[in-house]
Design an enzyme around this catalytic site. Sequence first.
Site, mmCIF file in Angstrom:
data_model
loop_
_atom_site.group_PDB
_atom_site.id
_atom_site.type_symbol
_atom_site.label_atom_id
_atom_site.label_comp_id
_atom_site.label_asym_id
_atom_site.label_seq_id
_atom_site.Cartn_x
_atom_site.Cartn_y
_atom_site.Cartn_z
ATOM 1 N N ASN A 40 52.135 26.119 -27.017
ATOM 2 C CA ASN A 40 52.019 24.812 -27.979
ATOM 3 C C ASN A 40 53.181 23.837 -27.415
ATOM 4 O O ASN A 40 53.846 24.331 -26.155
ATOM 5 C CB ASN A 40 52.491 25.269 -29.281
ATOM 6 N N SER A 91 58.012 24.300 -24.048
ATOM 7 C CA SER A 91 56.355 24.404 -24.665
ATOM 8 C C SER A 91 56.468 26.995 -24.853
ATOM 9 O O SER A 91 57.613 26.527 -24.674
ATOM 10 C CB SER A 91 55.502 24.416 -24.062
ATOM 11 N N LYS A 92 55.358 26.567 -25.431
ATOM 12 C CA LYS A 92 55.808 28.088 -25.715
ATOM 13 C C LYS A 92 54.557 29.093 -25.499
ATOM 14 O O LYS A 92 53.121 28.452 -26.211
ATOM 15 C CB LYS A 92 56.424 28.449 -26.441
ATOM 16 N N ALA A 93 53.918 29.882 -25.159
ATOM 17 C CA ALA A 93 52.714 30.495 -24.959
ATOM 18 C C ALA A 93 53.147 31.760 -26.121
ATOM 19 O O ALA A 93 53.958 32.827 -25.300
ATOM 20 C CB ALA A 93 51.426 30.943 -23.900
ATOM 21 N N ASP A 151 58.520 35.536 -20.269
ATOM 22 C CA ASP A 151 59.368 36.251 -21.566
ATOM 23 C C ASP A 151 58.836 37.036 -21.887
ATOM 24 O O ASP A 151 58.819 38.241 -21.521
ATOM 25 C CB ASP A 151 59.018 35.262 -22.484
#
Length: 575
Positions: A40, A91-93, A151
């Site tokens: 996202n 953003s991040k996954a 992460d």
Amino acid sequence: LSMRVDPRLLLEGGGEGLPRERVPFGVIFAHGRRFDGFHNRFQDIARGGMRIVTPQSAEQHALESARVYDEVYGLSYAQQLKNKDIPEGGSKAVVLVNPEGVNPRSRYFAVRKAVKSFTDAMLDLITPEEATRGKVVDLLGRQELLYLGPDENVVPEDIDWIVSRAAQRGYPSPAAFMSSKPRGGINHKEFGVTSEGVAVFLDAALRHHGLDPDVEPFTVKITGGPEGDVAGNMIRILYRDYGDRVRIVGIADGSGCAEDPDGLARAELERLVAEELPIASFSAAALGPRGRVVAADTDEGALARNTMHMRVTSDVFVPAGGRPNTIHDGNWRDYLDASTGRPSSPLIVEGANLFLTKEARQGLYEEAGVRIVKDSSANKCGVITSSFEICASMLLDDEEEFLSIKPAVVEDVLARLRELAREEANLLFREYDNRPGALPYFSERISNAVNVGKRLLGEALADVQRGDPLYEELKPVFLEEHLPRKLAEVAADRVDERIPLPYMINAFASILASKLVYGEGVVFVENLPEDRFADVALRYHREEVAQRALLRAVGEAGGLGEEERAKAVELLRIC
């Protein structure tokens, strides 16, 4: 299976009524044999971590499945708020691994396989590789520049594989695709980059609270273990900066907790950090008469570990590890003394992402006046470092060239991180003193003011081309005010050849917007009409350049005594 998804399909009510800044720019969904994942983002060019969630049971997997997009949305929005100082948006996954049917001995392999499959699924959509493009139904029709970082549960072998795979599949500047590379990057844990920023905000919070840590003793409690990135480096930095004036009275991590109202033994904590050991390894022999260490492998130990952050009293609490929403609307009152209503710590500096919910922050402020420095301010320096690493990966020839200048680059980066943290901390507490509201409210307003400014400047500069007078005027801003000094010294002449133009436009926008907000404050910027923002930001930059030139001229001028020259320079700085 991977696809781009219209973000409005995933938002309640299609995002109707949400402010523009809260609607994602794009979403990627991927599904594989043992995983589902989302990426996202809130800006076209974006970076953020890849988090791997590994439930231990089918029941826990079902719970995580129900909230996986909510988690990636919350994490990526938090990332957007903290990415204000850099060209990339937030953003991040989040990749959710299904443990059902996986032998415990095969779990590690299953997680590594999920990382590789999700990465390949993303590359399917964003690589310019011709063999792939011919098999993709592409409704976007242009190149996407996305960057990842490690992460939770991403290990060094994943990082190396991802970079290698991006190169194999033709992604431009593949070394930039994943940050914090073991050799060719700036490892966040090794250099403590996130914690350096947290420490600046902690110092500012203590001083604002009326406690001068340079001369007065103070106490701290921390979630996250000595072997962890943010917590371990916080321990190291606190002792580096304050010596024996700081007493760490409580630490909790997955292994258990250690507590001592008189302060845990410094030498023993430094040993655990150096040997990368969890807090349950704290030697009982090093405890004071009122101290204790308990492992979380019993009900009593787990309870002590899970409540340490609520119970133990200290001047400041640093969440530097732990799951999102640990303190929430249903339990924040446990942070207050049942008889007096006083908080266990009057200051909280969020080193960990989303440790407190918005409702918990507001409740603690309204009920007990707890001053909380929000994660999007306090721990922003990790993402800034990753942005510098992206630039290095694009500009330098190979890993060996980076390694040859790495010590100087790291030194420049750490100095720049402290400077950016200090600029925001000064503005944050200035806004808090002058206007009503809690610190998290002003933290978010600062981020939004910069991000809106970035967007408006990006739109205003959208047609600028390399070689244009405005591009040439702003290029020194990127070289002198964004790039680490050593990197600019080595590779300034490669910028136009190697850094994509859209990235440069975003860089100009982020530098000019943050400069205006930090210099003039949130209210000034919020009151600017949107159609005037870019003109004001450019004029502000030009006047600053002129002021610096005047400062140099006065500093070098003859006919003035040394004392007079120093006074004239100081007056010009104030102006």
